[in-house]
Design a protein around this motif. Structure first.
Motif, PDB file in Angstrom:
ATOM      1  N   SER A 180      11.504   3.109  -5.903  1.00 25.85           N
ATOM      2  CA  SER A 180      10.848   2.973  -6.886  1.00 25.85           C
ATOM      3  C   SER A 180      11.842   2.398  -8.102  1.00 25.85           C
ATOM      4  O   SER A 180      11.229   1.482  -8.889  1.00 25.85           O
ATOM      5  CB  SER A 180      10.484   4.539  -7.515  1.00 25.85           C
ATOM      6  N   THR A 229       8.382   0.529 -10.554  1.00 26.28           N
ATOM      7  CA  THR A 229       7.124   0.943 -10.215  1.00 26.28           C
ATOM      8  C   THR A 229       7.077   2.085 -11.180  1.00 26.28           C
ATOM      9  O   THR A 229       7.944   2.729 -11.955  1.00 26.28           O
ATOM     10  CB  THR A 229       6.941   1.781  -9.196  1.00 26.28           C
ATOM     11  N   VAL A 257       2.601   6.272 -11.104  1.00 25.47           N
ATOM     12  CA  VAL A 257       1.407   6.103  -9.895  1.00 25.47           C
ATOM     13  C   VAL A 257       2.054   5.235  -8.682  1.00 25.47           C
ATOM     14  O   VAL A 257       1.975   5.739  -7.454  1.00 25.47           O
ATOM     15  CB  VAL A 257       0.288   5.316 -10.490  1.00 25.47           C
ATOM     16  N   GLY A 258       2.705   4.464  -9.074  1.00 23.39           N
ATOM     17  CA  GLY A 258       3.504   3.476  -7.956  1.00 23.39           C
ATOM     18  C   GLY A 258       4.338   4.250  -7.253  1.00 23.39           C
ATOM     19  O   GLY A 258       4.645   4.333  -5.941  1.00 23.39           O
ATOM     20  N   THR A 259       5.235   5.184  -7.915  1.00 26.36           N
ATOM     21  CA  THR A 259       6.380   6.166  -7.217  1.00 26.36           C
ATOM     22  C   THR A 259       5.553   7.062  -6.600  1.00 26.36           C
ATOM     23  O   THR A 259       6.107   7.454  -5.110  1.00 26.36           O
ATOM     24  CB  THR A 259       7.105   6.913  -8.529  1.00 26.36           C
ATOM     25  N   ALA A 260       4.152   7.654  -6.978  1.00 31.64           N
ATOM     26  CA  ALA A 260       3.511   8.509  -5.952  1.00 31.64           C
ATOM     27  C   ALA A 260       3.188   7.860  -4.741  1.00 31.64           C
ATOM     28  O   ALA A 260       3.100   8.446  -3.671  1.00 31.64           O
ATOM     29  CB  ALA A 260       2.415   9.082  -6.821  1.00 31.64           C
ATOM     30  N   ARG A 261       2.601   6.656  -4.773  1.00 33.91           N
ATOM     31  CA  ARG A 261       2.069   5.970  -3.727  1.00 33.91           C
ATOM     32  C   ARG A 261       3.356   5.584  -2.753  1.00 33.91           C
ATOM     33  O   ARG A 261       3.248   5.985  -1.540  1.00 33.91           O
ATOM     34  CB  ARG A 261       1.631   4.556  -4.024  1.00 33.91           C
ATOM     35  N   ILE A 262       4.512   5.377  -3.249  1.00 32.29           N
ATOM     36  CA  ILE A 262       5.697   5.291  -2.311  1.00 32.29           C
ATOM     37  C   ILE A 262       5.861   6.423  -1.461  1.00 32.29           C
ATOM     38  O   ILE A 262       6.072   6.544  -0.417  1.00 32.29           O
ATOM     39  CB  ILE A 262       6.808   4.779  -2.923  1.00 32.29           C
ATOM     40  N   SER A 263       5.802   7.524  -2.405  1.00 38.19           N
ATOM     41  CA  SER A 263       6.240   8.841  -1.712  1.00 38.19           C
ATOM     42  C   SER A 263       5.030   9.205  -0.724  1.00 38.19           C
ATOM     43  O   SER A 263       5.778   9.661   0.247  1.00 38.19           O
ATOM     44  CB  SER A 263       6.299   9.939  -2.838  1.00 38.19           C
ATOM     45  N   GLN A 264       3.882   9.014  -0.917  1.00 39.92           N
ATOM     46  CA  GLN A 264       2.995   9.431   0.040  1.00 39.92           C
ATOM     47  C   GLN A 264       2.814   8.568   1.175  1.00 39.92           C
ATOM     48  O   GLN A 264       2.926   9.039   2.283  1.00 39.92           O
ATOM     49  CB  GLN A 264       1.565   9.356  -0.525  1.00 39.92           C
ATOM     50  N   SER A 265       2.967   7.315   1.009  1.00 37.75           N
ATOM     51  CA  SER A 265       3.287   6.321   2.337  1.00 37.75           C
ATOM     52  C   SER A 265       4.373   6.650   3.172  1.00 37.75           C
ATOM     53  O   SER A 265       4.426   6.521   4.612  1.00 37.75           O
ATOM     54  CB  SER A 265       3.265   4.943   1.737  1.00 37.75           C
ATOM     55  N   SER A 319       9.531   9.057 -14.362  1.00 37.92           N
ATOM     56  CA  SER A 319       9.520   9.377 -12.850  1.00 37.92           C
ATOM     57  C   SER A 319      11.078   9.436 -12.370  1.00 37.92           C
ATOM     58  O   SER A 319      11.206  10.505 -11.627  1.00 37.92           O
ATOM     59  CB  SER A 319       8.688   8.623 -12.227  1.00 37.92           C
TER      60      SER A 319
END
Length: 290
Positions: free
Chosen positions: A12, A17, A20-28, A116
């Motif tokens: 991140s 990011t 929201v971008g950090t959350a997407r990285i985490s979930q992926s 974040s």
């Protein structure tokens, strides 16, 4: 989890990011890692094993399973007092520890104004502090016993959460947040292994699989309640520091039920000489309040 958090923080920061971008990285990343790990475990480590019990000829797997659970619950509630109070304690205290990450993240974002990366750093302190926390739990459990150790841990949880709600009021207190996060980490590393150690010493022999399933269920069945209380208090206009302090209701409830278990050694002896599906011998249990 520590390695996962570090990877997410590095990615991140490198990609600059937003939340929201950090959350997407985490979930992926979580999806990829879990798919690989669980897929390999399912393929190579889930070998066949003989059944520990058999379905009666006049019943079905579903029916006999629910009948066995009903029989176990009835026996625990009527005769296994230490187990009953311990599971009630777990329902409350572990629902609070499960909700701690959600509630503290909301508090750090809206009250302390942390971004974040700062929130990720706070959780890094939590995970790192869990290592000495588990060592502390092992030391206290051996020096005293797991029951007293769990009660002491809940007391520290209550003190730390109360001080955090009182002292953390705005962006000027971000650095102090890392101290409280570290103490929460110590308590998390202390409480969960202590709960497990206490539980396995007071469960009936020969029913370990069923009892561990019941333990996992008890630890998560009320996980919705602390966030619900936090949200309710916020919606009726209470300040978020009171919402954060509301976690103490669950820690205090867990402490109360641990306190009425009685003498730890009596509970251990009771488990050794009894079976879950038979009438156990009457062993007096003397309340032991810390």
């Amino acid at each position: 989890m520590l390695v996962f958090l570090i990877i997410v923080m590095v990615l991140s920061s490198s990609l600059a990011t937003d939340q929201v971008g950090t959350a997407r990285i985490s979930q992926s990343l979580a999806f990829f890692v879990c798919t690989c790990v669980f897929g390999l475990a399912w393929k190579f480590f889930m070998s066949p094993r003989p059944a520990l019990s058999h379905v009666p000829s006049d019943s079905t797997l579903l029916k006999s399973g629910f009948q066995k659970l009903f029989s176990t619950y009835r026996s625990l509630w009527s005769r296994w007092y230490a187990l009953r109070y311990f599971l009630l304690s777990v329902m409350l205290s572990e629902s609070a520890t499960a909700a701690l990450s959600t509630i503290s993240t909301t508090y750090m974002t809206l009250v302390l104004g942390m971004n974040s990366n700062q929130i990720g750093l706070a959780f890094l302190f939590v995970f790192v502090a869990g290592i000495p926390g588990s060592k502390l739990g092992n030391y206290v459990g051996n020096a005293l016993n797991p029951l007293i150790s769990a009660k002491l841990c809940l007391v520290v949880f209550i003190i730390n959460t109360t001080l955090a709600a009182v002292l953390l009021k705005g962006p000027d207190h971000i650095n102090s947040m890392y101290i409280f996060a570290s103490m929460w980490g110590v308590c998390l590393g202390w409480l969960h292994p202590t709960h497990s150690a206490l539980y396995i010493t007071i469960i009936p022999r020969g029913s370990e699989s069923e009892m561990m399933g019941l333990y996992l269920f008890s630890g998560s069945v009320l996980s919705f309640l602390p966030p619900f209380v936090f949200t309710f208090l916020n919606e009726i206009g209470m300040s978020m520091d009171i919402g954060l302090a509301s976690l103490n209701l669950f820690f205090a409830g867990g402490f109360f039920f641990l306190s009425i278990i009685g003498n730890y050694n009596d509970a251990v002896h009771f488990a050794l000489v009894s079976q879950i599906d038979e009438e156990p011998p009457q062993i007096p249990v003397i309340p032991e309040v810390m």
